[in-house]
Design a protein around this motif. Structure first.
Motif, PDB file in Angstrom:
ATOM      1  N   GLY A   1       0.804  -1.220   0.000  1.00 53.68           N
ATOM      2  CA  GLY A   1       0.000   0.000   0.000  1.00 53.68           C
ATOM      3  C   GLY A   1       0.834   1.264   0.000  1.00 53.68           C
ATOM      4  O   GLY A   1       0.419   2.292   0.523  1.00 53.68           O
ATOM      5  N   GLU A   2       2.023   1.190  -0.610  1.00 50.12           N
ATOM      6  CA  GLU A   2       2.859   2.394  -0.745  1.00 50.12           C
ATOM      7  C   GLU A   2       2.538   3.083  -2.073  1.00 50.12           C
ATOM      8  O   GLU A   2       2.307   4.282  -2.115  1.00 50.12           O
ATOM      9  N   THR A   3       2.524   2.293  -3.151  1.00 54.05           N
ATOM     10  CA  THR A   3       2.272   2.873  -4.477  1.00 54.05           C
ATOM     11  C   THR A   3       1.016   2.294  -5.128  1.00 54.05           C
ATOM     12  O   THR A   3       0.720   2.615  -6.263  1.00 54.05           O
ATOM     13  N   VAL A   4       0.327   1.402  -4.414  1.00 55.43           N
ATOM     14  CA  VAL A   4      -0.951   0.872  -4.932  1.00 55.43           C
ATOM     15  C   VAL A   4      -2.027   1.049  -3.858  1.00 55.43           C
ATOM     16  O   VAL A   4      -1.737   1.455  -2.726  1.00 55.43           O
ATOM     17  N   GLY A   5      -3.266   0.710  -4.206  1.00 54.78           N
ATOM     18  CA  GLY A   5      -4.398   0.904  -3.308  1.00 54.78           C
ATOM     19  C   GLY A   5      -4.480  -0.113  -2.185  1.00 54.78           C
ATOM     20  O   GLY A   5      -3.577  -0.951  -2.021  1.00 54.78           O
ATOM     21  N   PRO A   6      -5.571  -0.058  -1.412  1.00 61.56           N
ATOM     22  CA  PRO A   6      -5.726  -0.936  -0.245  1.00 61.56           C
ATOM     23  C   PRO A   6      -5.666  -2.418  -0.573  1.00 61.56           C
ATOM     24  O   PRO A   6      -5.321  -3.223   0.297  1.00 61.56           O
ATOM     25  N   GLU A   7      -5.967  -2.783  -1.805  1.00 62.01           N
ATOM     26  CA  GLU A   7      -5.914  -4.220  -2.163  1.00 62.01           C
ATOM     27  C   GLU A   7      -4.515  -4.781  -1.925  1.00 62.01           C
ATOM     28  O   GLU A   7      -4.365  -5.966  -1.600  1.00 62.01           O
ATOM     29  N   GLY A   8      -3.489  -3.936  -2.063  1.00 65.49           N
ATOM     30  CA  GLY A   8      -2.115  -4.381  -1.815  1.00 65.49           C
ATOM     31  C   GLY A   8      -1.898  -4.747  -0.347  1.00 65.49           C
ATOM     32  O   GLY A   8      -1.132  -5.663  -0.022  1.00 65.49           O
ATOM     33  N   ILE A   9      -2.594  -4.033   0.537  1.00 64.19           N
ATOM     34  CA  ILE A   9      -2.457  -4.299   1.981  1.00 64.19           C
ATOM     35  C   ILE A   9      -3.251  -5.550   2.367  1.00 64.19           C
ATOM     36  O   ILE A   9      -2.759  -6.397   3.121  1.00 64.19           O
ATOM     37  N   TRP A  10      -4.455  -5.672   1.807  1.00 61.78           N
ATOM     38  CA  TRP A  10      -5.220  -6.913   2.035  1.00 61.78           C
ATOM     39  C   TRP A  10      -4.388  -8.119   1.596  1.00 61.78           C
ATOM     40  O   TRP A  10      -4.324  -9.135   2.294  1.00 61.78           O
ATOM     41  N   GLY A  11      -3.745  -7.986   0.431  1.00 55.63           N
ATOM     42  CA  GLY A  11      -2.930  -9.085  -0.100  1.00 55.63           C
ATOM     43  C   GLY A  11      -1.831  -9.479   0.878  1.00 55.63           C
ATOM     44  O   GLY A  11      -1.601 -10.663   1.133  1.00 55.63           O
ATOM     45  N   ALA A  12      -1.161  -8.484   1.442  1.00 51.95           N
ATOM     46  CA  ALA A  12      -0.067  -8.754   2.387  1.00 51.95           C
ATOM     47  C   ALA A  12      -0.600  -9.428   3.651  1.00 51.95           C
ATOM     48  O   ALA A  12      -0.014 -10.388   4.164  1.00 51.95           O
TER      49      ALA A  12
END
Ligand SMILES: [Zn+2]
Length: 338
Positions: free
Chosen positions: A202-213
């Motif tokens: 979630g640094e350069t992409v949206g919240p989906e990147g954080i859910w993924g992590a």
């Protein structure tokens, strides 16, 4: 007369949890390194020019230029030692430091283990001379792919048996090109090997990147800048107290956050998230951990009590053993009441 705020912040024992070893190299040290290996020789002006990038891609190129000049155990010893000196001067008592093992393997095709010996020499000297503890997190570059990450994580698992200072693994690199999902099995394997799990997300992409992590088991989120665009994610982060490694200056310098005043650090804190302050790549961003505490105090009106809470968060979110955590938390309490 009461002490100034900057003296209080320096005295406050702090942990730095999101710091890249390569991102602590100054232009002056880069020149010194380049003179050891004539093929990559740089003038100070050329080195400084590398640090003046315009966007996230330029930043990644500067990072690459630094890493390309780290070729021997002595090089790694020098930069680790200088990093430790700088940390000690800021009142940092503990650091968990990312080292880009992925870059060493992918771009240079050399073994990492001999280089690590230099890092360990400097780490042990820093522990003796400054009383500072350092743990290593082996970082893979996500856009180099799963196979490359596997080499990094398996090397961490193997070396950890002899070197308990290797505490965890992470995925950095360009999230816009690769999310976290492809690394699910590797993360499970690393966890089974006793390694702690982190991910830039979630640094350069949206919240989906954080859910993924979170979905692949990341225990700490690096940056987490876009979480505020997803109310459900904010609730989950607060409820589970997932540590978010906040890097305010970094986000503004790379353009990931359009301006300082828009940074969500205050909103995250007020929403009950477990946040820590971090410098990320201090010499590339022109800041350091002490500076980050100063920024949130001045720009976001954090009180001394809240700054103390952030320092305590940094210890609680660390991968230190419980005894050391308790001792550091006590030292933070004492610092607040001196
Ligand atoms: Zn980072």
């Amino acid at each position: 007369m009461s002490e100034s705020s900057s003296e209080f912040l320096r005295r406050l024992p702090k942990a730095e949890l999101h710091l890249h070893l390569e991102g602590t190299v100054t232009p002056e040290t880069l020149v010194e390194l380049s003179e050891r290996h004539p093929a990559g020789r740089l003038t100070l002006e050329q080195a400084r020019a590398l640090y003046r990038y315009a966007d996230f891609t330029g930043f990644l190129l500067a990072f690459k230029a630094i890493t390309e000049r780290l070729l021997s155990a002595d090089d790694y010893e020098l930069i680790t030692w200088r990093m430790a000196q700088t940390l000690a001067a800021q009142g940092v008592a503990h650091a968990e430091v990312y080292v880009s093992v992925g870059v060493v393997y992918y771009w240079r095709r050399i073994e990492f283990e001999p280089l690590f010996a230099g890092m360990e020499r400097a780490r042990l000297r820093a522990e003796r001379e400054f009383g500072i503890s350092i743990l290593w997190i082996f970082d893979a570059v996500r856009h180099f792919g799963v196979e490359e990450a596997a080499r990094v994580f398996r090397k961490a698992a193997e070396m950890r048996r002899e070197h308990p200072s290797i505490v965890g693994i992470g995925i950095g690199g360009d999230e816009r090109r690769t999310g976290a999902e492809p690394f699910r099995e590797l993360f499970a394997e690393a966890r089974d090997a006793g390694l702690r799990l982190t991910a830039h997300a979630g640094e350069t992409v949206g919240p989906e990147g954080i859910w993924g992590a979170l979905n692949i088991g990341a225990e700490r989120i690096g940056h987490g800048l876009s979480a505020e665009h997803d109310a459900e994610l904010m609730e989950v982060l607060a409820e589970r107290q997932v540590p978010v490694e906040i890097c305010v200056t970094s986000n503004v310098r790379t353009g990931s956050c359009p301006s300082l005043s828009e940074h969500p650090v205050r909103r995250y804190f007020d929403s009950g998230l477990m946040i820590t302050l971090n410098s990320d790549d201090p010499t590339l961003f022109g800041s350091d951990l002490l500076g980050e505490y100063g920024v949130v105090e001045q720009e976001f009106q954090f009180t001394q009590e809240q700054l103390r809470e952030l320092a305590a968060n940094s210890v609680e979110a660390s991968f230190l053993l419980p005894e050391r955590k308790v001792a550091m938390l006590r030292a933070i309490e004492d610092a607040a009441h001196e």
